[in-house]
Design a protein around this motif. Structure first.
Motif, PDB file in Angstrom:
ATOM      1  N   GLU A 136     -15.152 -41.599  75.156  1.00 24.19           N
ATOM      2  CA  GLU A 136     -15.750 -40.819  74.067  1.00 24.19           C
ATOM      3  C   GLU A 136     -17.245 -41.087  73.958  1.00 24.19           C
ATOM      4  N   ALA A 137     -17.995 -40.029  73.688  1.00 28.11           N
ATOM      5  CA  ALA A 137     -19.448 -40.157  73.532  1.00 28.11           C
ATOM      6  C   ALA A 137     -19.774 -40.800  72.194  1.00 28.11           C
ATOM      7  N   GLY A 138     -20.719 -41.749  72.221  1.00 33.68           N
ATOM      8  CA  GLY A 138     -21.174 -42.371  70.990  1.00 33.68           C
ATOM      9  C   GLY A 138     -22.265 -41.536  70.337  1.00 33.68           C
ATOM     10  N   PRO A 139     -22.716 -41.908  69.140  1.00 30.16           N
ATOM     11  CA  PRO A 139     -23.765 -41.157  68.446  1.00 30.16           C
ATOM     12  C   PRO A 139     -25.139 -41.380  69.087  1.00 30.16           C
ATOM     13  N   ALA A 140     -25.871 -40.275  69.263  1.00 34.65           N
ATOM     14  CA  ALA A 140     -27.218 -40.360  69.814  1.00 34.65           C
ATOM     15  C   ALA A 140     -28.260 -40.494  68.710  1.00 34.65           C
ATOM     16  N   GLU A 141     -27.853 -40.346  67.458  1.00 38.53           N
ATOM     17  CA  GLU A 141     -28.771 -40.437  66.326  1.00 38.53           C
ATOM     18  C   GLU A 141     -28.250 -41.475  65.334  1.00 38.53           C
ATOM     19  N   GLN A 142     -29.189 -42.140  64.698  1.00 37.66           N
ATOM     20  CA  GLN A 142     -28.813 -43.196  63.758  1.00 37.66           C
ATOM     21  C   GLN A 142     -28.281 -42.645  62.445  1.00 37.66           C
ATOM     22  N   SER A 143     -28.814 -41.526  62.004  1.00 30.27           N
ATOM     23  CA  SER A 143     -28.395 -40.945  60.721  1.00 30.27           C
ATOM     24  C   SER A 143     -27.603 -39.664  60.965  1.00 30.27           C
ATOM     25  N   THR A 144     -26.789 -39.306  59.977  1.00 27.23           N
ATOM     26  CA  THR A 144     -26.019 -38.064  60.087  1.00 27.23           C
ATOM     27  C   THR A 144     -26.898 -36.866  59.750  1.00 27.23           C
ATOM     28  N   GLY A 145     -26.521 -35.716  60.252  1.00 25.67           N
ATOM     29  CA  GLY A 145     -27.276 -34.498  59.970  1.00 25.67           C
ATOM     30  C   GLY A 145     -26.779 -33.806  58.712  1.00 25.67           C
ATOM     31  N   LYS A 146     -27.023 -32.520  58.647  1.00 28.54           N
ATOM     32  CA  LYS A 146     -26.586 -31.716  57.506  1.00 28.54           C
ATOM     33  C   LYS A 146     -25.418 -30.832  57.921  1.00 28.54           C
ATOM     34  N   ALA A 147     -24.561 -30.531  56.949  1.00 31.75           N
ATOM     35  CA  ALA A 147     -23.469 -29.591  57.214  1.00 31.75           C
ATOM     36  C   ALA A 147     -24.048 -28.218  57.508  1.00 31.75           C
ATOM     37  N   ILE A 148     -23.421 -27.505  58.423  1.00 28.97           N
ATOM     38  CA  ILE A 148     -23.905 -26.179  58.839  1.00 28.97           C
ATOM     39  C   ILE A 148     -22.778 -25.164  58.658  1.00 28.97           C
ATOM     40  N   THR A 149     -23.069 -24.087  57.947  1.00 33.98           N
ATOM     41  CA  THR A 149     -22.092 -23.009  57.780  1.00 33.98           C
ATOM     42  C   THR A 149     -22.237 -22.013  58.915  1.00 33.98           C
ATOM     43  N   LEU A 150     -21.157 -21.783  59.630  1.00 32.47           N
ATOM     44  CA  LEU A 150     -21.152 -20.827  60.737  1.00 32.47           C
ATOM     45  C   LEU A 150     -20.544 -19.507  60.273  1.00 32.47           C
ATOM     46  N   SER A 151     -21.271 -18.437  60.558  1.00 35.70           N
ATOM     47  CA  SER A 151     -20.789 -17.091  60.236  1.00 35.70           C
ATOM     48  C   SER A 151     -21.662 -16.090  60.974  1.00 35.70           C
ATOM     49  N   GLY A 152     -21.058 -15.046  61.497  1.00 36.69           N
ATOM     50  CA  GLY A 152     -21.845 -14.032  62.189  1.00 36.69           C
ATOM     51  C   GLY A 152     -22.550 -14.606  63.410  1.00 36.69           C
TER      52      GLY A 152
END
Length: 216
Positions: A136-152
């Motif tokens: 499994e790939a580990g995290p490439a960033e120290q902090s989490t990002g933002k939630a993203i809503t997918l549509s269209g």
């Protein structure tokens, strides 16, 4: 015939005739003032006068039911937005990948919602695994990002660096397995060409591909 008797007969005849005439007039007036019977033309017309209105109301009701059924059958509004606000699953997404040369080379994973679906990618990196052993790939960033809503046409991007070590060696593979979190029941296998895997990492989801470049 004696004159007196003739006169008496004339008076009696006149009285009888007058009485009969008055009786006939009273019968005519009573007939005109009496209410029409239920079977008469006027009663039938009165009953028929309400029929068009009642028929129109029933038709309108039927039409309204048909319109409601057509709207439900159309699949617009509620059916198209049934997953709005819910976390995406891998099977809700149209996936694609492409190879990038920046930062020593990496794989850009592109996610778009399938037609008619609105869902949310959580503020975390995707779960990316390699090979039959499930590396499994580990995290490439120290902090989490933002939630993203997918549509269209909204797309989200994550960068995967399959090899962060400088030493030779690693596993030679040609696909990656991607899921939305470890609990996703429907992970997908994405072809990526031949890659060497050794201590892989993956970024969070981003709305711009330039932000999804993984560090080594």
């Amino acid at each position: 015939m004696p004159r007196n008797r003739r006169r008496a007969l004339l008076v009696t005849s006149a009285l009888v005739g007058g009485a009969m005439l008055m009786t006939a007039c009273q019968g005519t007036d009573a007939a005109q003032n009496a209410p029409a019977p239920q079977g008469s033309p006027s009663a039938t017309a009165a009953a028929g006068a309400g029929t068009p209105s009642g028929s129109h109301a029933a038709s309108a009701g039927d039409s309204g039911g048909a319109d409601k059924g057509n709207k439900n059958a159309g699949g617009t509004g509620e059916g198209e937005q049934k997953r709005a606000g819910q976390v995406c699953g891998a099977n809700d997404i149209s996936w694609s990948t492409r190879s990038e040369t920046q930062a020593g080379g990496y794989i850009l994973v592109i996610a778009k919602a399938k037609p008619g679906i609105t869902c949310v990618l959580p503020a975390a990196h995707p779960t990316v695994a390699f090979g039959s052993d499930g590396t499994e790939a580990g995290p490439a960033e120290q902090s989490t990002g933002k939630a993203i809503t997918l549509s269209g046409n909204t797309a989200a991007y994550a960068g995967v660096n399959p090899k962060t070590t400088s030493a030779n060696g690693g596993k030679e593979l040609d696909s990656i397995i991607v899921a939305i979190g470890n609990g996703d029941p429907d992970p997908v296998s994405l072809p990526v060409g031949t890659i060497t895997v050794d201590k892989p990492v993956v970024t969070n989801w981003h709305t711009a591909p330039k932000d999804a470049v993984p560090s080594r």
